[in-house]
Design a protein around this motif. Structure first.
Motif, PDB file in Angstrom:
ATOM      1  N   MET A   1       1.065  -1.214   0.038  1.00 13.17           N
ATOM      2  CA  MET A   1      -0.036   0.319  -0.081  1.00 13.17           C
ATOM      3  C   MET A   1       0.577   1.123  -0.059  1.00 13.17           C
ATOM      4  SD  MET A   1      -3.194  -1.443   1.443  1.00 13.17           S
ATOM      5  CE  MET A   1      -3.340   0.414   1.912  1.00 13.17           C
TER       6      MET A   1
ATOM      7  N   GLU B   1     -11.894   4.951   6.842  1.00 10.74           N
ATOM      8  CA  GLU B   1     -12.182   5.637   5.804  1.00 10.74           C
ATOM      9  C   GLU B   1     -13.508   5.196   5.662  1.00 10.74           C
ATOM     10  OE1 GLU B   1      -9.238   7.403   3.491  1.00 10.74           O
ATOM     11  OE2 GLU B   1      -8.097   8.114   4.789  1.00 10.74           O
TER      12      GLU B   1
ATOM     13  N   PHE C   1       9.102  -0.344   9.351  1.00  9.43           N
ATOM     14  CA  PHE C   1       8.490  -0.761  10.129  1.00  9.43           C
ATOM     15  C   PHE C   1       7.597  -2.359   9.637  1.00  9.43           C
ATOM     16  CE2 PHE C   1       3.539  -0.236   8.784  1.00  9.43           C
ATOM     17  CZ  PHE C   1       2.923   0.135  10.111  1.00  9.43           C
TER      18      PHE C   1
ATOM     19  N   ASN D   1       3.487   0.651  17.170  1.00 10.92           N
ATOM     20  CA  ASN D   1       3.636   2.168  16.390  1.00 10.92           C
ATOM     21  C   ASN D   1       2.845   3.101  17.536  1.00 10.92           C
ATOM     22  OD1 ASN D   1       2.744   4.322  14.269  1.00 10.92           O
ATOM     23  ND2 ASN D   1       4.818   2.915  13.496  1.00 10.92           N
TER      24      ASN D   1
ATOM     25  N   SER E   1      -4.378  -1.425   5.717  1.00 15.68           N
ATOM     26  CA  SER E   1      -3.239  -2.098   5.948  1.00 15.68           C
ATOM     27  C   SER E   1      -3.124  -2.710   6.982  1.00 15.68           C
ATOM     28  CB  SER E   1      -1.457  -1.212   6.244  1.00 15.68           C
ATOM     29  OG  SER E   1      -2.152  -0.633   7.834  1.00 15.68           O
ATOM     30  N   HIS E   2      -4.489  -3.651   7.514  1.00 15.95           N
ATOM     31  CA  HIS E   2      -5.047  -4.708   8.280  1.00 15.95           C
ATOM     32  C   HIS E   2      -3.893  -4.913   9.845  1.00 15.95           C
ATOM     33  CE1 HIS E   2      -6.965  -7.240   4.960  1.00 15.95           C
ATOM     34  NE2 HIS E   2      -7.166  -5.954   5.383  1.00 15.95           N
ATOM     35  N   VAL E   3      -2.921  -3.812   9.984  1.00 17.92           N
ATOM     36  CA  VAL E   3      -2.811  -3.369  10.550  1.00 17.92           C
ATOM     37  C   VAL E   3      -4.244  -2.891  12.872  1.00 17.92           C
ATOM     38  CG1 VAL E   3      -0.836  -2.002  12.215  1.00 17.92           C
ATOM     39  CG2 VAL E   3      -0.942  -2.745  10.486  1.00 17.92           C
TER      40      VAL E   3
ATOM     41  N   ALA F   1      -2.702  -4.645  16.191  1.00 21.44           N
ATOM     42  CA  ALA F   1      -1.422  -4.924  16.073  1.00 21.44           C
ATOM     43  C   ALA F   1       0.235  -4.820  16.581  1.00 21.44           C
ATOM     44  CB  ALA F   1      -1.374  -5.849  14.585  1.00 21.44           C
TER      45      ALA F   1
ATOM     46  N   THR G   1       0.460  -7.850  11.563  1.00 15.11           N
ATOM     47  CA  THR G   1      -0.610  -7.304  11.117  1.00 15.11           C
ATOM     48  C   THR G   1      -1.683  -8.449  11.864  1.00 15.11           C
ATOM     49  OG1 THR G   1      -1.158  -9.108   9.400  1.00 15.11           O
ATOM     50  CG2 THR G   1      -0.535  -6.830   8.498  1.00 15.11           C
TER      51      THR G   1
ATOM     52  N   LEU H   1       2.436   6.352   6.505  1.00 12.80           N
ATOM     53  CA  LEU H   1       2.459   5.936   6.167  1.00 12.80           C
ATOM     54  C   LEU H   1       1.040   5.981   5.291  1.00 12.80           C
ATOM     55  CD1 LEU H   1       2.855   4.181  10.000  1.00 12.80           C
ATOM     56  CD2 LEU H   1       3.879   3.749   7.513  1.00 12.80           C
ATOM     57  N   PHE H   2       0.293   4.932   5.130  1.00 10.77           N
ATOM     58  CA  PHE H   2      -0.586   5.211   3.989  1.00 10.77           C
ATOM     59  C   PHE H   2      -1.459   6.122   4.110  1.00 10.77           C
ATOM     60  CE2 PHE H   2      -5.185   4.046   2.494  1.00 10.77           C
ATOM     61  CZ  PHE H   2      -4.488   3.878   1.184  1.00 10.77           C
ATOM     62  N   ASP H   3      -1.922   7.151   5.549  1.00  9.70           N
ATOM     63  CA  ASP H   3      -2.728   7.771   5.704  1.00  9.70           C
ATOM     64  C   ASP H   3      -2.024   9.206   5.337  1.00  9.70           C
ATOM     65  OD1 ASP H   3      -5.196   6.490   6.239  1.00  9.70           O
ATOM     66  OD2 ASP H   3      -5.015   6.179   8.297  1.00  9.70           O
TER      67      ASP H   3
ATOM     68  N   ARG I   1       3.928  -4.807  17.199  1.00 13.22           N
ATOM     69  CA  ARG I   1       5.717  -4.292  16.745  1.00 13.22           C
ATOM     70  C   ARG I   1       6.782  -5.361  17.287  1.00 13.22           C
ATOM     71  NH1 ARG I   1       9.360  -0.222  14.910  1.00 13.22           N
ATOM     72  NH2 ARG I   1      10.972  -1.054  15.329  1.00 13.22           N
TER      73      ARG I   1
END
Lengths: 411, 245
Positions: free
Chosen positions: A270, B23, A399, B199, B42-44, B240, A405, A300-302, B242
Motif C-alpha cells: 500500500m 475511512e 515498520f 507504532n 494495511s490490516h494493522v 497489532a 498485521t 504511512l498510508f494515511d 511491532r
C-alpha cells in the motif's frame, strides 16, 4: 557561498584542495563575480523569464519583485528548473547570478487588488515566454548571490526606481482563465498541471498571488510556494493512487546530477513513503573529518499531519515526482527515496534538484527484483554510504519488518 | 426504512473517533441499533463500534441493512453542526444516500452518497490471549504517548506492578509509570506480566478522540485492545504489535 570554517584555507589558498572539494568555493565566487559585475548597473534592460521573487522576511509586508537579467538571449531557461537537468552546477550558478532581483515592500494581501508595481509584476509572471523589461534601480546593486534552502539562488538585489514592460506578455489561455476564476488554489494548481504548465511556473503563479479564491488571494513567499505546490499536486495524485492496484516487483531507479545521487525503490505495498538524506563528508554541510548522518521523514498510508521538519522541502519535492510516476502508471506502491549529497555539490541551488533528479530517475527503465533483499543489495551497490547506515534510520523498513498485521490473530 | 434521532454532537464525536482509524466502513443497521467493524487498509488496526437503539431519542427500522459510508465525507457534513442541533439520520434507498437532517435554529439537510463496501462485511474479531487489563484516564494515556514521541516512533506498553509506557531512541529514553493510588489509574488487573510494543502514530491517532476513561488489555507481543464509550456508544480499537526480529 560556503566558506569553510577552518584555517585550512589560508594554507591552501585554493590550490591544494585541502578541504576535499574539487573546486575552491572562494575562487569560484571570485570567477563568477568577475564575469558578471561588468554587466550590472542601475539600468537593466533584458528579457525577464517570467521570474518573480517573494521574500519571507518581515511577513506580511514582504519584499517582492521581478527578476530581470541584463541580457535578452537564452533567458527562457534561467528560471525553469525543468530544463536544468544535466547542466553543470557552475553554469546554473552563472545564469542565476545574472538575475537581478528588483524589490519593493508590498503587503501580501495587496494581491487581492493589485495596482501599479505589483500588477505589472504579475503580468510578467503569467507569461509563458521571457518578457522584455526596462528596469531602473535606485542604485547599482552590489554583487551578491542570495541562497535559500528551497528556491534557486538569485543575483544582486536593489530597490526599484521604475520599471516598464516593453512588450506584450504571452499568457497561455489556461493561465488567464484560472487566474480570472474564483476557485481554490489547490484546484487551480491541479488544473494548470493537467494542462502541462511546468510545476516551477505553477509555484510562481501561486507565489505572485494569482491563484485561489479572489477574496483570499495573497502573495506567498517563494520558498513556501514551492513546497505548497509540490504538496498540493502529490496529494491530488495520491487520491487516485491509493485505490490503484499494487505493483508486483521490487523496482530500483537511480540518477545523479550536480553532485546529488538519488536512488528510488518502489516495492509492492500500500502507499507509504520515506525520504532519506545524507550529506557525505566534505560536502557543503559536513566537514571532511566528520562522520555522515542519515536523516529521514516518512509517511504511512494515511499521510502526515505534521510538516516533514528534518528533510523539509526535499521530502515534498521527491514525493511529488514519485506520485507523478505512480499516477501515470495507475499503480500503487511503497517508495523509498535516498539522496546522497557529494562534495562536488559546492553551492546550494534549491530544492528543484530533488524534484527533477527524482523525476529523471523514474523516467528510466528500472531494474526489477523478486525480493526485498535483492533490491536492497542493488541499492547498496549504487550508494556510497554503507547501506547499514540507511537501514538503521529507515522507519519504513523497520515498520515493514517489525509491524505485525491482525491476520496473525484471526482464525 | 431507517430513521433515527440523536444529538448531533454525539454523532459528531462518534464519527470523529471512527475516522481516526478507518475511512470507508460498512455500517450495519439492525433492530437493536447500529454497528460497524472494519480494519484499516494495511490490516494493522481494527475498530468495532456499537450504538444500541437506547442511545437514540428515536429509532425505527424495518429490516437489516449494511450501508457503505465514506467517513471522511460524513465528517465534513457533521462538522457543520452546532452543538445543540438535533440530528435525524435517514436512509434514502432510492437515491443511495444517507440523509443527515440538522434541526436547530433552522433545518439543514445533507445527503451523503453511499459507497460500495463488500469486502469487509463479515469480519471476525481476532482471538487475543491478553493477561492484563488497566483502566485509566485517556488524558494520562495521551500525555504518555506524547512523552514517548520525543525519543521514538514506537512505544512499549507494559503491565506489572504498575502500568508503564516506555520508549527508547537515539537521543534518550522515557518511562511513564502510572501506579495504584495515582488519580489517573482506576483499576489494574495483572494475571501475568505483559509487554508489547506499538507504532506511535497509530496509537496517537486512536487516542485522540477518547473521552474520559478507557481500558487497555495487553499481552506479550500481542495486539492491544482499547475499550471506551462515547455517550453510550461502545468502541473497541485493536492494534497489532511491532515485534523485534
Amino acid at each position: 557561498m560556503h566558506v569553510p570554517k577552518t584555517n585550512l584555507c589560508t594554507i591552501c589558498r585554493g590550490h591544494k584542495k585541502l578541504c576535499g572539494r574539487g573546486i575552491c568555493p572562494i575562487l569560484e565566487k571570485k570567477r563568477i563575480r568577475e564575469s558578471i559585475v561588468p554587466l550590472i548597473n542601475k539600468d537593466i534592460f533584458g528579457a525577464s523569464p517570467s521570474a518573480f521573487f517573494v521574500g519571507d522576511w518581515n511577513y506580511p509586508k514582504v519584499l517582492v519583485g521581478p527578476l530581470v537579467p541584463p541580457v535578452h538571449e537564452g533567458t527562457d531557461i534561467f528560471d525553469l528548473p525543468e530544463a536544468w537537468h544535466g547542466k553543470e552546477l557552475d553554469e546554473i550558478i552563472k545564469f542565476r547570478s545574472l538575475l537581478v532581483r528588483s524589490k519593493e515592500f508590498v503587503k501580501v494581501t495587496d494581491a487581492k487588488n493589485p495596482k501599479g508595481y505589483l500588477e505589472k509584476s504579475q503580468e510578467i509572471v503569467m507569461s509563458k515566454k521571457p518578457v522584455d523589461v526596462e528596469l531602473v534601480l535606485k542604485k547599482t546593486p552590489h554583487f551578491a548571490l542570495e541562497f535559500s534552502q528551497f528556491s534557486p539562488p538569485t543575483g544582486p538585489s536593489e530597490f526599484v526606481e521604475s520599471f516598464k514592460i516593453a512588450e506584450n506578455p504571452k499568457v497561455p489561455r489556461v493561465i488567464d482563465k484560472i487566474n480570472s476564476d474564483d476557485i481554490k488554489a489547490s484546484k487551480g494548481i491541479s488544473l494548470l498541471y493537467d494542462k502541462d504548465i511546468p510545476v516551477s511556473h505553477i509555484s510562481k503563479l501561486l507565489s505572485a498571488g494569482l491563484l485561489g479564491e479572489q477574496k483570499n488571494r495573497k502573495l506567498v513567499p517563494t520558498r513556501w510556494s514551492i513546497t505548497a505546490t509540490d504538496d498540493s499536486l502529490s496529494k491530488s495524485h495520491l487520491k487516485k493512487i491509493k485505490s490503484s492496484p499494487e505493483i508486483n516487483k521490487f523496482e530500483i531507479y537511480h540518477d545523479e546530477d550536480v553532485g546529488n545521487k538519488f536512488v528510488v525503490i518502489l516495492f509492492p505495498s500500500m502507499w507509504c513513503y520515506e525520504f532519506l538524506e545524507c550529506w557525505l563528508p566534505g560536502s557543503l554541510f559536513l566537514e571532511s573529518s566528520l562522520s555522515p548522518n542519515v536523516i529521514s521523514d516518512h509517511e504511512l498510508f494515511d499521510g502526515r499531519n505534521e510538516y516533514a521538519s528534518l528533510t523539509a522541502g526535499a521530502y515534498y519535492a521527491a514525493r511529488f515526482s514519485v506520485t507523478e510516476h505512480l499516477y501515470e502508471r495507475r499503480r500503487q506502491s511503497g517508495a523509498l527515496v535516498f539522496m546522497e549529497v557529494h562534495p562536488s555539490y559546492h553551492t546550494p541551488v534549491g530544492v528543484w534538484r530533488v524534484r527533477e533528479i527524482t523525476r529523471n530517475a523514474l523516467q528510466k527503465k528500472p531494474e526489477s527484483f523478486d525480493t526485498e533483499e535483492e533490491v536492497l543489495k542493488k541499492a547498496s551497490e549504487i550508494l556510497s554510504l554503507p547501506f547499514e547506515k540507511y537501514r538503521e534510520k529507515s522507519n519504513i523498513l523497520s515498520f515493514k519488518h517489525r509491524q505485525k498485521t491482525l491476520s496473525d490473530w484471526m482464525n | 426504512m431507517f430513521e433515527a434521532v440523536l444529538s448531533a454532537e454525539t454523532w459528531r464525536k462518534c464519527v470523529t473517533a471512527i475516522g481516526s482509524l478507518v475511512e470507508e466502513v460498512p455500517l450495519k443497521i439492525t433492530a437493536e441499533g447500529i454497528e460497524l467493524r472494519a480494519m484499516d487498509p494495511s490490516h494493522v488496526s481494527m475498530i468495532d463500534f456499537k450504538m444500541n437503539k437506547e442511545v437514540f431519542a428515536e429509532y425505527k427500522t424495518d429490516k437489516e441493512a449494511i450501508i457503505g459510508i465514506d467517513i471522511e465525507d460524513m465528517s465534513k457534513f457533521i462538522n457543520r453542526s452546532r452543538s445543540d442541533d438535533i440530528l435525524v439520520l435517514k436512509l434514502d434507498e432510492e437515491k443511495n444516500k444517507i440523509l443527515m437532517v440538522l434541526k436547530g435554529t433552522s433545518t439543514r439537510r445533507f445527503g451523503c452518497q453511499l459507497i460500495d463496501v463488500t469486502e469487509q462485511s463479515n469480519l471476525k474479531m481476532p482471538t487475543l490471549n491478553t493477561t492484563s487489563k488497566v483502566r485509566l484516564s485517556s488524558q494520562a494515556f495521551r500525555e504518555g504517548l506524547k512523552d514517548a514521541n520525543i525519543v521514538s516512533d514506537h512505544v512499549s506498553l507494559r503491565a506489572d506492578d504498575a502500568f508503564y509506557m516506555n520508549a527508547e531512541g537515539d537521543t534518550g529514553d522515557i518511562e511513564v509509570k502510572i501506579e495504584k493510588g495515582d488519580p489517573d489509574l482506576y483499576e489494574i488487573i495483572v494475571s501475568a506480566g505483559a509487554s508489547s510494543t506499538f507504532n506511535l502514530s497509530y496509537l496517537t491517532d486512536m487516542s485522540k478522540s477518547i473521552p474520559g476513561e478507557m481500558s487497555i488489555e495487553i499481552g506479550n507481543d500481542m495486539p492491544v485492545k482499547i475499550e471506551f464509550e462515547i455517550e453510550g456508544a461502545s468502541f473497541v480499537f485493536i492494534l497489532a504489535p511491532r515485534v523485534e526480529r
